[in-house]
Design a protein around this motif. Structure first.
Motif, mmCIF file in Angstrom:
data_model
loop_
_atom_site.group_PDB
_atom_site.id
_atom_site.type_symbol
_atom_site.label_atom_id
_atom_site.label_comp_id
_atom_site.label_asym_id
_atom_site.label_seq_id
_atom_site.Cartn_x
_atom_site.Cartn_y
_atom_site.Cartn_z
ATOM 1 N N ARG A 1 -1.447 -9.859 17.541
ATOM 2 C CA ARG A 1 -2.381 -10.954 17.261
ATOM 3 C C ARG A 1 -2.148 -11.680 15.937
ATOM 4 O O ARG A 1 -2.799 -12.692 15.676
ATOM 5 N N ILE A 2 -1.242 -11.191 15.094
ATOM 6 C CA ILE A 2 -1.157 -11.738 13.732
ATOM 7 C C ILE A 2 -0.069 -12.785 13.536
ATOM 8 O O ILE A 2 0.168 -13.203 12.394
ATOM 9 N N GLU A 3 0.561 -13.236 14.604
ATOM 10 C CA GLU A 3 1.615 -14.236 14.413
ATOM 11 C C GLU A 3 1.052 -15.469 13.698
ATOM 12 O O GLU A 3 0.037 -16.038 14.101
ATOM 13 N N GLY A 4 1.714 -15.855 12.630
ATOM 14 C CA GLY A 4 1.291 -17.015 11.860
ATOM 15 C C GLY A 4 0.109 -16.766 10.941
ATOM 16 O O GLY A 4 -0.314 -17.666 10.217
ATOM 17 N N LYS A 5 -0.418 -15.552 10.944
ATOM 18 C CA LYS A 5 -1.608 -15.245 10.147
ATOM 19 C C LYS A 5 -1.237 -14.430 8.903
ATOM 20 O O LYS A 5 -0.192 -13.801 8.834
ATOM 21 N N SER A 6 -2.156 -14.441 7.946
ATOM 22 C CA SER A 6 -1.995 -13.597 6.758
ATOM 23 C C SER A 6 -3.214 -12.702 6.552
ATOM 24 O O SER A 6 -3.328 -12.027 5.536
ATOM 25 N N LEU A 7 -4.110 -12.704 7.537
ATOM 26 C CA LEU A 7 -5.309 -11.873 7.475
ATOM 27 C C LEU A 7 -5.666 -11.397 8.876
ATOM 28 O O LEU A 7 -5.657 -12.179 9.826
ATOM 29 N N ALA A 8 -5.969 -10.108 9.006
ATOM 30 C CA ALA A 8 -6.453 -9.549 10.263
ATOM 31 C C ALA A 8 -7.845 -8.984 10.037
ATOM 32 O O ALA A 8 -8.088 -8.281 9.044
ATOM 33 N N VAL A 9 -8.758 -9.291 10.942
ATOM 34 C CA VAL A 9 -10.124 -8.760 10.883
ATOM 35 C C VAL A 9 -10.285 -7.758 12.015
ATOM 36 O O VAL A 9 -10.149 -8.111 13.194
ATOM 37 N N TRP A 10 -10.534 -6.516 11.652
ATOM 38 C CA TRP A 10 -10.774 -5.467 12.637
ATOM 39 C C TRP A 10 -12.272 -5.412 12.924
ATOM 40 O O TRP A 10 -13.074 -5.116 12.033
ATOM 41 N N GLU A 11 -12.647 -5.707 14.138
ATOM 42 C CA GLU A 11 -14.061 -5.766 14.518
ATOM 43 C C GLU A 11 -14.797 -4.484 14.131
ATOM 44 O O GLU A 11 -14.374 -3.374 14.489
ATOM 45 N N GLY A 12 -15.889 -4.648 13.394
ATOM 46 C CA GLY A 12 -16.726 -3.518 13.025
ATOM 47 C C GLY A 12 -16.089 -2.528 12.076
ATOM 48 O O GLY A 12 -16.650 -1.447 11.839
ATOM 49 N N HIS A 13 -14.954 -2.875 11.492
ATOM 50 C CA HIS A 13 -14.208 -1.890 10.706
ATOM 51 C C HIS A 13 -13.804 -2.419 9.331
ATOM 52 O O HIS A 13 -14.129 -1.823 8.314
ATOM 53 N N GLY A 14 -13.115 -3.531 9.274
ATOM 54 C CA GLY A 14 -12.634 -4.024 7.984
ATOM 55 C C GLY A 14 -11.605 -5.113 8.165
ATOM 56 O O GLY A 14 -11.521 -5.742 9.224
ATOM 57 N N SER A 15 -10.809 -5.322 7.147
ATOM 58 C CA SER A 15 -9.812 -6.385 7.198
ATOM 59 C C SER A 15 -8.558 -5.963 6.458
ATOM 60 O O SER A 15 -8.592 -5.112 5.562
ATOM 61 N N LEU A 16 -7.444 -6.569 6.850
ATOM 62 C CA LEU A 16 -6.166 -6.351 6.175
ATOM 63 C C LEU A 16 -5.568 -7.706 5.848
ATOM 64 O O LEU A 16 -5.544 -8.604 6.696
ATOM 65 N N ALA A 17 -5.081 -7.839 4.642
ATOM 66 C CA ALA A 17 -4.383 -9.062 4.244
ATOM 67 C C ALA A 17 -2.974 -8.703 3.829
ATOM 68 O O ALA A 17 -2.722 -7.610 3.308
ATOM 69 N N PHE A 18 -2.052 -9.615 4.043
ATOM 70 C CA PHE A 18 -0.642 -9.358 3.757
ATOM 71 C C PHE A 18 -0.047 -10.572 3.056
ATOM 72 O O PHE A 18 -0.227 -11.706 3.478
#
Length: 263
Positions: free
Chosen positions: A201-218
């Motif tokens: 799901r992260i193609e072209g993205k620099s942030l992932a939001v995990w539902e109900g859990h947290g987030s990761l940035a790269f």
């Protein structure tokens, strides 16, 4: 970007200490929550270190073969990482076939701890960004409460739903997250399943939001990655505060957002 070699590592460790302290003080890293990693392209003398232990890698990450990663250890607390990074980070080397990692004892990093349980997700993200020819050097995972609260909103089921709120609530989110966040439906934390879904799901993205859990940035540095989470958290907070005050935010129009992107 950092200069290479020893200065690179020293600067990165300073940033990691600072970020760990901020995450703890913000309440975004309860107990042993959150993790940070740094991908090191160059050997920097690490090949001379003794390999203490190894572990299996269950996801596909061939682009990482032979590379070194500095990563927070399983069970480490951000408040401890802020005070003593060397004993709360480990150094791993990815095997030649990228199917295992080796824990390296350098006399510098922790030698008796395993990498964070979210290792698979870190590897998946590094792999994906190399495939996109947009490699990143650092990943920060945090439990930013504002983003988690927003991710629970029943009407949010995909990235478009989340980004509509993100971009509409705060101009900075448009400027610094122009491609938005990847919204990842809830999966078991630390699982290969959440790593694979994040990768998809992260193609072209620099942030992932995990539902109900947290987030990761790269990003290219740990601080740049932290900044992305901080911006997303502020946009989420603005939206949530508007709702708590009894009204919907006015939202930036598509035209207003486009003007920001053109800048």
């Amino acid at each position: 970007m950092y200069r290479s070699g020893k200065i690179y590592i020293e600067n990165a460790l300073k940033e990691i200490k600072q970020i760990a302290s901020i995450l703890w003080k913000k309440g975004w890293a309860e107990r042993n929550a959150g993790n940070i990693s740094l991908l090191v392209d160059e050997d920097m003398g690490f090949s001379e270190f003794e390999e203490q232990a190894s572990g299996k890698i269950n996801i596909s990450c061939p682009a990482l073969a032979g590379k070194y990663i500095i990563i927070s250890i399983s069970g480490s607390r951000m408040r401890d990482l802020a005070k003593d990074p060397l004993n709360n980070l480990c150094l791993i080397k990815i095997s030649a076939d990228a199917k295992a990692y080796h824990l390296s004892y350098s006399g510098m990093f922790c030698s008796d701890g395993n990498p964070t349980s979210e290792l698979s997700s870190h590897l998946a993200i590094y792999q994906k960004k190399i495939e996109e020819n947009k490699p990143v050097k650092a990943i920060v995972h945090a439990h930013a409460r504002e983003i988690i609260i927003l991710s629970h909103k029943p009407e949010i089921n995909n990235s478009d739903d989340f980004n509509k709120i993100l971009w509409g609530s705060h101009p900075e989110a448009v400027v610094f997250l122009p491609d938005g966040a990847a919204f990842v439906p809830y999966k078991t934390p630390g699982s290969d399943e959440i790593a694979t879904d994040t990768y998809n799901r992260i193609e072209g993205k620099s942030l992932a939001v995990w539902e109900g859990h947290g987030s990761l940035a790269f990003a290219n540095t740990p601080m740049e990655a932290f900044d992305l989470i901080d911006i997303a958290a502020k946009a989420s907070d603005i939206y949530l505060r508007c709702l708590s005050a009894g009204y919907e935010p006015k939202y930036l129009s598509e035209e207003e957002q486009q003007k920001l992107r053109e800048l």
